[in-house]
Design a protein around this motif. Sequence first.
Motif, mmCIF file in Angstrom:
data_model
loop_
_atom_site.group_PDB
_atom_site.id
_atom_site.type_symbol
_atom_site.label_atom_id
_atom_site.label_comp_id
_atom_site.label_asym_id
_atom_site.label_seq_id
_atom_site.Cartn_x
_atom_site.Cartn_y
_atom_site.Cartn_z
ATOM 1 N N UNK A 1 0.843 -1.177 0.000
ATOM 2 C CA UNK A 1 0.000 0.000 0.000
ATOM 3 C C UNK A 1 0.886 1.237 0.000
ATOM 4 N N UNK A 2 0.433 2.240 -0.718
ATOM 5 C CA UNK A 2 1.133 3.524 -0.774
ATOM 6 C C UNK A 2 0.393 4.512 0.119
ATOM 7 N N UNK A 3 1.119 5.167 1.008
ATOM 8 C CA UNK A 3 0.494 6.043 1.988
ATOM 9 C C UNK A 3 0.653 7.503 1.597
ATOM 10 N N UNK A 4 -0.462 8.249 1.680
ATOM 11 C CA UNK A 4 -0.481 9.687 1.476
ATOM 12 C C UNK A 4 -1.073 10.272 2.756
ATOM 13 N N UNK A 5 -0.212 10.700 3.663
ATOM 14 C CA UNK A 5 -0.651 11.172 4.982
ATOM 15 C C UNK A 5 -0.474 12.675 5.041
ATOM 16 N N UNK B 1 -12.116 12.333 18.028
ATOM 17 C CA UNK B 1 -11.786 11.935 19.383
ATOM 18 C C UNK B 1 -10.892 13.012 19.981
ATOM 19 N N UNK B 2 -10.833 13.054 21.297
ATOM 20 C CA UNK B 2 -9.961 14.017 21.958
ATOM 21 C C UNK B 2 -8.494 13.647 21.758
ATOM 22 N N UNK B 3 -8.219 12.350 21.570
ATOM 23 C CA UNK B 3 -6.851 11.858 21.402
ATOM 24 C C UNK B 3 -6.649 11.343 19.979
ATOM 25 N N UNK B 4 -5.603 11.821 19.292
ATOM 26 C CA UNK B 4 -5.335 11.443 17.900
ATOM 27 C C UNK B 4 -5.100 9.938 17.771
ATOM 28 N N UNK B 5 -4.320 9.356 18.676
ATOM 29 C CA UNK B 5 -4.015 7.926 18.597
ATOM 30 C C UNK B 5 -5.270 7.077 18.826
ATOM 31 N N UNK B 6 -6.128 7.507 19.733
ATOM 32 C CA UNK B 6 -7.387 6.785 19.971
ATOM 33 C C UNK B 6 -8.281 6.871 18.739
ATOM 34 N N UNK B 7 -8.296 8.027 18.072
ATOM 35 C CA UNK B 7 -9.099 8.185 16.853
ATOM 36 C C UNK B 7 -8.600 7.246 15.763
ATOM 37 N N UNK B 8 -7.278 7.091 15.652
ATOM 38 C CA UNK B 8 -6.714 6.177 14.651
ATOM 39 C C UNK B 8 -7.128 4.744 14.965
ATOM 40 N N UNK B 9 -7.051 4.349 16.229
ATOM 41 C CA UNK B 9 -7.464 2.993 16.623
ATOM 42 C C UNK B 9 -8.936 2.743 16.289
ATOM 43 N N UNK B 10 -9.787 3.710 16.579
ATOM 44 C CA UNK B 10 -11.220 3.559 16.328
ATOM 45 C C UNK B 10 -11.523 3.487 14.837
ATOM 46 N N UNK C 1 3.900 9.645 14.433
ATOM 47 C CA UNK C 1 2.491 9.569 14.064
ATOM 48 C C UNK C 1 2.325 8.897 12.704
ATOM 49 N N UNK C 2 3.197 9.220 11.751
ATOM 50 C CA UNK C 2 3.155 8.571 10.438
ATOM 51 C C UNK C 2 3.369 7.066 10.575
ATOM 52 N N UNK C 3 4.370 6.686 11.362
ATOM 53 C CA UNK C 3 4.663 5.261 11.555
ATOM 54 C C UNK C 3 3.497 4.550 12.220
ATOM 55 N N UNK C 4 2.847 5.211 13.180
ATOM 56 C CA UNK C 4 1.705 4.612 13.867
ATOM 57 C C UNK C 4 0.558 4.357 12.881
ATOM 58 N N UNK C 5 0.280 5.354 12.025
ATOM 59 C CA UNK C 5 -0.778 5.206 11.019
ATOM 60 C C UNK C 5 -0.449 4.057 10.071
ATOM 61 N N UNK C 6 0.792 4.030 9.558
ATOM 62 C CA UNK C 6 1.181 2.981 8.618
ATOM 63 C C UNK C 6 1.118 1.601 9.268
ATOM 64 N N UNK C 7 1.529 1.502 10.524
ATOM 65 C CA UNK C 7 1.486 0.221 11.235
ATOM 66 C C UNK C 7 0.041 -0.255 11.395
ATOM 67 N N UNK C 8 -0.839 0.651 11.813
ATOM 68 C CA UNK C 8 -2.244 0.279 12.044
ATOM 69 C C UNK C 8 -2.957 -0.063 10.739
ATOM 70 N N UNK C 9 -2.796 0.771 9.703
ATOM 71 C CA UNK C 9 -3.450 0.511 8.417
ATOM 72 C C UNK C 9 -2.864 -0.751 7.788
ATOM 73 N N UNK C 10 -1.571 -0.974 7.988
ATOM 74 C CA UNK C 10 -0.918 -2.172 7.455
ATOM 75 C C UNK C 10 -1.537 -3.455 7.982
ATOM 76 N N UNK C 11 -2.122 -3.415 9.165
ATOM 77 C CA UNK C 11 -2.779 -4.609 9.727
ATOM 78 C C UNK C 11 -4.004 -5.027 8.923
ATOM 79 N N UNK C 12 -4.553 -4.107 8.127
ATOM 80 C CA UNK C 12 -5.714 -4.442 7.298
ATOM 81 C C UNK C 12 -5.343 -5.404 6.178
ATOM 82 N N UNK C 13 -4.053 -5.462 5.839
ATOM 83 C CA UNK C 13 -3.608 -6.330 4.746
ATOM 84 C C UNK C 13 -3.888 -7.801 5.029
ATOM 85 N N UNK C 14 -4.032 -8.173 6.290
ATOM 86 C CA UNK C 14 -4.283 -9.582 6.618
ATOM 87 C C UNK C 14 -5.634 -10.072 6.094
#
Length: 190
Positions: free
Chosen positions: A1-5, A70-79, A16-29
């Motif tokens: 996947x190619x990321x445009x953040x 969400x009030x927290x950016x990381x929590x919003x990414x998880x959700x 933050x970029x690495x966190x997004x890529x790590x979380x979205x990368x889990x969708x590949x499964x």
Amino acid sequence: MNYNIRGENMELTEALKEYVEKKVGKLERYFNESPDANVHVNLKVRPDKTAKVEITIPLPNLLLRAEEDNADMYAAIDLIIDKLERQIRKHKTRVNRRAREMGSPKEVFAQIVAEEREQRLRVLEEEEEDGSFDIVRTKQFDLKPMDSEEAVLQMNLLGHSFFVFTDAETNRTNVVYKRKDGKYGIIETA
């Protein structure tokens, strides 16, 4: 996947970029092979300091899109990743059900692609014949066979007030729209 953040009203850090890529990368499964898709991520901090995350992943037979506040950016990414996983599972269930009814998944996707190509050609021919109006913007998209419930879901995911789709049962082009009273309506073609 190619990321445009992208980040709006904030400094986009490598962490933050690495966190997004790590979380979205889990969708590949959920896919047999890693999809060649462009992942569009928009991270925004509003004036009230709440975070808004939008992720759009256009795939050949599916558009994955979700938004989360969400009030927290990381929590919003998880959700938002949870929302995207639910969309993928729901889509896979429908594809598998259709495959059981109509044949192998390859045959189902081949039929869907052929129908979408025919529909696209019809739209292009109609646009060429009718040149008397000043068209300021033309949008092309593939009509995916689905039921009205999925069309409403896609419309809401995109944030639009209407959505054009091919009814999976009748194979006709329909339009689902949001009424002023908050309910939904369908325009069926004859």
